[in-house]
Design an enzyme around this catalytic site. Structure first.
Site, short mmCIF file in Angstrom:
data_model
loop_
_atom_site.label_atom_id
_atom_site.label_comp_id
_atom_site.label_asym_id
_atom_site.label_seq_id
_atom_site.Cartn_x
_atom_site.Cartn_y
_atom_site.Cartn_z
N SER A 35 0.83 -1.21 0.00
CA SER A 35 0.00 0.00 0.00
C SER A 35 0.86 1.25 0.00
O SER A 35 1.75 1.40 0.83
CB SER A 35 -0.89 0.04 1.25
OG SER A 35 -1.82 -1.00 1.20
N HIS A 66 -4.48 1.22 -4.75
CA HIS A 66 -4.03 0.02 -5.45
C HIS A 66 -4.59 0.07 -6.86
O HIS A 66 -5.79 -0.06 -7.04
CB HIS A 66 -4.56 -1.24 -4.76
CG HIS A 66 -3.99 -1.46 -3.40
ND1 HIS A 66 -2.92 -2.28 -3.17
CD2 HIS A 66 -4.34 -0.96 -2.20
CE1 HIS A 66 -2.64 -2.27 -1.88
NE2 HIS A 66 -3.49 -1.48 -1.28
N HIS A 88 -6.52 -8.20 -0.89
CA HIS A 88 -6.53 -8.27 0.57
C HIS A 88 -7.72 -9.08 1.07
O HIS A 88 -8.81 -9.05 0.48
CB HIS A 88 -6.61 -6.87 1.17
CG HIS A 88 -5.39 -6.03 0.95
ND1 HIS A 88 -5.25 -5.19 -0.11
CD2 HIS A 88 -4.24 -5.93 1.68
CE1 HIS A 88 -4.07 -4.60 -0.05
NE2 HIS A 88 -3.44 -5.03 1.03
N TYR A 90 -9.49 -8.44 3.63
CA TYR A 90 -10.60 -7.58 4.07
C TYR A 90 -11.48 -7.12 2.92
O TYR A 90 -12.59 -6.64 3.14
CB TYR A 90 -10.09 -6.37 4.87
CG TYR A 90 -9.11 -5.48 4.14
CD1 TYR A 90 -9.54 -4.58 3.18
CD2 TYR A 90 -7.74 -5.54 4.42
CE1 TYR A 90 -8.64 -3.76 2.51
CE2 TYR A 90 -6.85 -4.73 3.77
CZ TYR A 90 -7.30 -3.84 2.80
OH TYR A 90 -6.40 -3.05 2.14
N GLU A 91 -10.99 -7.27 1.68
CA GLU A 91 -11.83 -6.92 0.52
C GLU A 91 -12.91 -7.97 0.30
O GLU A 91 -13.83 -7.76 -0.48
CB GLU A 91 -10.96 -6.79 -0.73
CG GLU A 91 -10.00 -5.63 -0.69
CD GLU A 91 -9.09 -5.59 -1.92
OE1 GLU A 91 -9.55 -5.14 -2.98
OE2 GLU A 91 -7.94 -6.05 -1.82
N ALA A 118 2.92 -2.18 3.84
CA ALA A 118 2.89 -1.10 4.83
C ALA A 118 2.46 -1.74 6.14
O ALA A 118 1.54 -2.55 6.15
CB ALA A 118 1.89 -0.03 4.40
N MET A 221 -1.77 -6.29 7.08
CA MET A 221 -2.95 -7.01 6.62
C MET A 221 -2.68 -7.80 5.34
O MET A 221 -3.58 -8.01 4.53
CB MET A 221 -4.11 -6.02 6.38
CG MET A 221 -4.49 -5.22 7.62
SD MET A 221 -5.80 -4.04 7.27
CE MET A 221 -5.77 -3.05 8.77
N SER A 222 -1.43 -8.26 5.18
CA SER A 222 -1.11 -8.97 3.94
C SER A 222 0.10 -9.88 4.13
O SER A 222 0.50 -10.19 5.26
CB SER A 222 -0.80 -7.96 2.83
OG SER A 222 0.40 -7.27 3.12
N ASN A 245 3.37 3.76 10.68
CA ASN A 245 2.87 4.37 11.92
C ASN A 245 3.39 3.55 13.09
O ASN A 245 3.70 2.38 12.94
CB ASN A 245 1.33 4.38 11.91
CG ASN A 245 0.75 3.00 11.70
OD1 ASN A 245 0.72 2.50 10.57
ND2 ASN A 245 0.33 2.37 12.77
N HIS A 259 -5.79 5.27 7.08
CA HIS A 259 -5.27 4.78 5.80
C HIS A 259 -4.47 5.85 5.06
O HIS A 259 -3.48 5.56 4.39
CB HIS A 259 -6.43 4.28 4.93
CG HIS A 259 -6.00 3.61 3.66
ND1 HIS A 259 -5.20 2.49 3.65
CD2 HIS A 259 -6.25 3.91 2.36
CE1 HIS A 259 -4.98 2.12 2.39
NE2 HIS A 259 -5.60 2.97 1.60
CL1 6GU Z 1 -1.35 -0.40 12.99
N1 6GU Z 1 -2.20 -2.49 11.76
C1 6GU Z 1 -2.42 -3.24 10.69
N2 6GU Z 1 -3.06 -4.39 10.84
N3 6GU Z 1 -2.03 -2.89 9.46
C2 6GU Z 1 -1.38 -1.74 9.31
C3 6GU Z 1 -1.12 -0.90 10.38
C4 6GU Z 1 -1.57 -1.34 11.62
N4 6GU Z 1 -0.47 0.17 9.91
C5 6GU Z 1 -0.33 0.02 8.60
N5 6GU Z 1 -0.88 -1.15 8.23
#
Ligand code: 6GU
Length: 287
Positions: A35, A66, A88, A90-91, A118, A221-222, A245, A259
């Site tokens: 991402s 994306h 993903h 979650y999609e 990311a 998430m990947s 982050n 995001h």
């Molecule tokens: Cl804090 N968590 C998750 N699951 N995915 C992320 C994230 C956090 N920051 C970027 N991608």
């Protein structure tokens, strides 16, 4: 209840053959852009691009940031293929669908996968914009009984019970360290443990505490299911996270991850990421 792969070996061969019929490049290295990190593919030359919707049997991508295409081209002299945009969980795609492009890469002739993502930094040493090379993962979704390899096994891809130690190739990690040193960025490049959660929500403080306790350094998430699929068919894997982050394990902290900031860090680090990947690709010895 869990669905099983609806992609036969023959269907994935059709996807691969569609590409091989339309491009003369024969990449040994496949790259998945995370991402906000799609610009990695923008540094390719002599490109040939295939929107996912044009490739037989490919799912289509829905997430902002994306674009959803395969890009074939060269990083200097090295032929590569990039996924600009991934699928993903979650999609709404099952894990076997999320990781199907990895098998298509294998059938196109790829031997090495570079997976990028990311991620939130759980390790308190990690700062926003740092790179974490993945040295291992914790398959949380697998613990919950969800895995891209569930269902009948096709031995043409790999074994029923693939090992998952040495999932992240030691020589490739060493190359990553050398490249970081050459670039003078060793202070912002780490080695750590990644985990994937299903998303789309980010984690609660209690969840982050738990992940931190089990030794996770970054959360996203990947990637994990893609790496499992890649190791199943014996691709050599290098993966890294861009820390977008810091995960704050503090109930009283009012910061909220979103995001947009995740995407912005990718943009901010664009030149660094391009250089990092270019140099790693140059050093990978493919047969
Ligand atoms: Cl804090 N968590 C998750 N699951 N995915 C992320 C994230 C956090 N920051 C970027 N991608």
């Amino acid at each position: 209840h869990i669905s099983h792969s609806a992609y036969s070996f023959e269907m994935l061969l059709e996807s691969a053959q569609y590409l091989l019929d339309r491009v003369s490049i024969r990449p040994k290295i496949g790259i998945i852009c995370g991402s906000g990190m799609g610009s990695i593919a923008d540094s390719l030359t002599d490109v040939k691009t295939f929107p996912y919707e044009e490739i037989p049997h490919f799912p289509s991508s829905t997430v902002k940031g994306h674009v959803g295409q395969l890009v074939f081209g060269y990083l200097e002299d090295v032929p590569v293929m990039c996924m600009q945009g991934r699928f993903h969980y979650y999609e709404g795609y099952p894990l076997w669908k999320c990781s199907m492009p990895v098998r298509v890469m294998k059938l196109v002739g790829v031997s090495h996968l570079i997976a990028t993502n990311a991620a939130g930094g759980l390790n308190s040493k990690y700062k926003v914009g740092d790179i974490m090379m993945v040295r291992d993962h914790v398959n949380m979704m697998g613990f919950a009984g969800n895995n891209p390899l569930q269902g009948p096994n096709d031995d043409r891809f790999g074994p029923r019970f693939p090992p998952m130690n040495r999932a992240y190739n030691k020589e490739l990690l060493e190359i990553g360290c050398q490249v970081a040193s050459e670039m003078g960025i060793s202070d912002i490049v780490h080695r750590g443990v990644y985990t994937c959660l299903g998303g789309p929500n980010f984690e609660t403080v209690a969840e982050l505490k738990m992940l931190s306790m089990v030794g996770v350094d970054a959360v996203g998430m990947s990637t994990v299911h893609e790496v499992i699929t890649a190791r199943h068919c014996d691709l050599q894997v290098f993966a890294f996270s861009l820390i977008t982050n810091q995960c704050v394990i503090d109930d009283d902290c009012h910061d909220e991850v979103n995001h947009e900031e995740v995407m912005d860090v990718g943009k901010m680090r664009q030149p660094l990421l391009q250089e990092f990947v270019l140099r790693i690709v140059q050093r990978i010895k493919t047969k």
